[in-house]
Write a protein that holds these residues in place. Structure first.
Motif, PDB file in Angstrom:
ATOM      1  N   ASP A 130      -5.479  -3.874  -5.337  1.00  0.00           N
ATOM      2  CA  ASP A 130      -3.993  -3.181  -5.394  1.00  0.00           C
ATOM      3  C   ASP A 130      -3.444  -3.752  -6.720  1.00  0.00           C
ATOM      4  O   ASP A 130      -2.514  -2.809  -7.384  1.00  0.00           O
ATOM      5  CB  ASP A 130      -3.089  -3.617  -4.315  1.00  0.00           C
ATOM      6  CG  ASP A 130      -3.591  -2.845  -3.015  1.00  0.00           C
ATOM      7  OD1 ASP A 130      -3.878  -1.447  -3.005  1.00  0.00           O
ATOM      8  OD2 ASP A 130      -3.246  -3.430  -1.931  1.00  0.00           O
ATOM      9  N   ARG A 138       1.705  -1.710  -0.688  1.00  0.00           N
ATOM     10  CA  ARG A 138       1.205  -2.434   0.347  1.00  0.00           C
ATOM     11  C   ARG A 138       1.805  -3.504   0.942  1.00  0.00           C
ATOM     12  O   ARG A 138       1.413  -4.633   0.701  1.00  0.00           O
ATOM     13  CB  ARG A 138      -0.196  -2.632   0.137  1.00  0.00           C
ATOM     14  CG  ARG A 138      -0.987  -2.816   1.451  1.00  0.00           C
ATOM     15  CD  ARG A 138      -2.844  -2.575   1.427  1.00  0.00           C
ATOM     16  NE  ARG A 138      -3.262  -2.059   0.419  1.00  0.00           N
ATOM     17  CZ  ARG A 138      -3.868  -0.846   0.258  1.00  0.00           C
ATOM     18  NH1 ARG A 138      -3.796   0.086   1.346  1.00  0.00           N
ATOM     19  NH2 ARG A 138      -4.516  -0.514  -0.714  1.00  0.00           N
ATOM     20  N   THR A 143       2.444  -1.404   5.323  1.00  0.00           N
ATOM     21  CA  THR A 143       1.037  -1.962   5.202  1.00  0.00           C
ATOM     22  C   THR A 143       0.124  -0.870   4.565  1.00  0.00           C
ATOM     23  O   THR A 143      -0.903  -1.238   3.654  1.00  0.00           O
ATOM     24  CB  THR A 143       0.759  -2.787   6.032  1.00  0.00           C
ATOM     25  OG1 THR A 143       0.141  -1.915   7.449  1.00  0.00           O
ATOM     26  CG2 THR A 143       1.329  -3.822   6.556  1.00  0.00           C
ATOM     27  N   ASN A 144       0.010   0.270   4.990  1.00  0.00           N
ATOM     28  CA  ASN A 144      -0.905   1.411   4.501  1.00  0.00           C
ATOM     29  C   ASN A 144      -2.231   0.798   4.669  1.00  0.00           C
ATOM     30  O   ASN A 144      -3.279   1.060   3.984  1.00  0.00           O
ATOM     31  CB  ASN A 144      -0.638   1.679   3.077  1.00  0.00           C
ATOM     32  CG  ASN A 144       0.523   2.549   2.591  1.00  0.00           C
ATOM     33  OD1 ASN A 144       0.867   3.503   3.647  1.00  0.00           O
ATOM     34  ND2 ASN A 144       1.074   2.780   1.586  1.00  0.00           N
ATOM     35  N   LEU A 154      -8.525   1.188   4.534  1.00  0.00           N
ATOM     36  CA  LEU A 154      -7.262   1.216   3.703  1.00  0.00           C
ATOM     37  C   LEU A 154      -6.778   2.872   3.388  1.00  0.00           C
ATOM     38  O   LEU A 154      -7.770   3.594   3.195  1.00  0.00           O
ATOM     39  CB  LEU A 154      -7.594   0.806   2.301  1.00  0.00           C
ATOM     40  CG  LEU A 154      -8.052  -0.565   2.286  1.00  0.00           C
ATOM     41  CD1 LEU A 154      -8.417  -1.054   0.818  1.00  0.00           C
ATOM     42  CD2 LEU A 154      -7.194  -1.629   2.809  1.00  0.00           C
ATOM     43  N   HIS A 157      -3.073   5.653  -1.411  1.00  0.00           N
ATOM     44  CA  HIS A 157      -2.774   5.173  -2.711  1.00  0.00           C
ATOM     45  C   HIS A 157      -1.951   5.807  -3.662  1.00  0.00           C
ATOM     46  O   HIS A 157      -2.316   5.746  -4.922  1.00  0.00           O
ATOM     47  CB  HIS A 157      -4.424   4.559  -3.277  1.00  0.00           C
ATOM     48  CG  HIS A 157      -4.971   3.864  -2.454  1.00  0.00           C
ATOM     49  ND1 HIS A 157      -5.943   4.358  -1.376  1.00  0.00           N
ATOM     50  CD2 HIS A 157      -5.139   2.679  -2.110  1.00  0.00           C
ATOM     51  CE1 HIS A 157      -6.574   3.303  -0.730  1.00  0.00           C
ATOM     52  NE2 HIS A 157      -6.018   2.207  -1.258  1.00  0.00           N
ATOM     53  N   HIS A 184       3.035  -8.133  -1.948  1.00  0.00           N
ATOM     54  CA  HIS A 184       1.971  -7.723  -1.220  1.00  0.00           C
ATOM     55  C   HIS A 184       1.880  -8.485   0.101  1.00  0.00           C
ATOM     56  O   HIS A 184       1.950  -9.665   0.291  1.00  0.00           O
ATOM     57  CB  HIS A 184       0.797  -7.955  -2.053  1.00  0.00           C
ATOM     58  CG  HIS A 184      -0.310  -6.967  -1.528  1.00  0.00           C
ATOM     59  ND1 HIS A 184      -0.995  -7.369  -0.355  1.00  0.00           N
ATOM     60  CD2 HIS A 184      -0.754  -5.916  -2.193  1.00  0.00           C
ATOM     61  CE1 HIS A 184      -1.946  -6.490  -0.193  1.00  0.00           C
ATOM     62  NE2 HIS A 184      -1.955  -5.685  -1.282  1.00  0.00           N
TER      63      HIS A 184
END
Length: 263
Positions: A130, A138, A143-144, A154, A157, A184
């Motif tokens: 990231d 995130r 949190t994605n 994941l 993005h 993060h």
């Protein structure tokens, strides 16, 4: 040669909007019989978000993360004319052509950091990713990440590579320390960044970067707005990623300092 194959599907049916996303993604059926989370080029940040999704998702996949399959998704000019919601109808109209979609992970659940601990190595790997792709999204708020079949996946993005929302001083942006890493969700356990750095940089060859950026469709590149042609814009993306790879120590030090402040 490192080949990157993205399939192309045709969207056949708009099922429902996924309104938790700011860009109004949707669940849709495609002609290959699968369901997809469809991201539209006619949405808020438009094709730049799709470019971020493509580059970020495929870099994550190259580094060994589980990422839903990304496909180019074609929308016909007549698609959505029967949609009753005017906002969605406009979105579909402005998204004619090539969009991007992620394979829908049916039955997945959102990652919850309170009940699903992640070890130090995986935390460090995701932090490195990231920070490398400058993904600001995130965090604890979003949190994605998904748990599917007892594995971590994941997603989303589209908030990466934010330099391309202005293009000003992109070379300087490529060397950024990425101070946003302090927010993060996995920062606390990311204590193996130096180890991860050596492994990940070896995987991201110049050949892979060039081949990936060349996958960006011409219609996604806003050449008129930035007075560049398609090849010139692709060269900026390639150079940005390669410069960032040469200056990973900047974001590693930033992440380590931010983590120490959490303890």
């Amino acid at each position: 040669m490192e080949n990157i194959d993205l399939r192309t599907v045709t969207v056949e049916r708009y099922l429902q909007p996924l309104r938790e996303g700011g860009s109004l993604p949707a669940l849709a059926d495609a002609d290959d019989g699968y369901k997809y989370v469809l991201k539209f080029k006619g949405a808020g940040h438009g094709s730049r978000m799709l470019i971020s999704e493509l580059l970020g998702g495929e870099i994550a996949r190259k580094l060994g993360f589980k990422v839903p399959e990304l496909v180019f998704a074609l929308l016909d000019v007549d698609f959505g004319r029967t949609e009753a919601d005017e906002e969605i109808q406009d979105l579909l109209k402005f998204s004619e052509g090539t969009n991007l979609a992620l394979h829908f992970l049916s039955g997945s659940i959102n990652y919850d950091p309170a009940v699903m601990p992640i070890n130090e190595l995986l935390s460090s790997q995701i932090i490195w990713l990231d920070a490398f792709i400058t993904n600001v999204d995130r965090t604890y708020r979003n949190t994605n990440m998904l748990m599917w079949n007892k594995e971590l996946w994941l997603i989303d993005h589209g908030a990466a590579y934010y330099f391309h929302h202005s293009w000003d001083n992109w070379e300087t942006s490529a060397k950024t320390k990425f101070p946003q890493i302090k927010d993060h969700v996995l920062l606390k356990n990311a204590i193996q960044l130096e180890k991860v750095d050596l492994e990940f940089k070896a995987l991201l060859t110049d050949e892979f970067i060039d081949n990936l950026v060349d996958k960006i469709p011409d219609e996604w590149l806003e050449t008129e707005a930035y007075k560049m042609n398609e090849n010139e814009m692709r060269e900026v993306y390639k150079s940005f990623i390669k410069i960032r790879k040469e200056h990973t120590i900047n974001f590693i030090n930033e992440a380590n300092d931010a983590r120490k402040n959490l303890v």
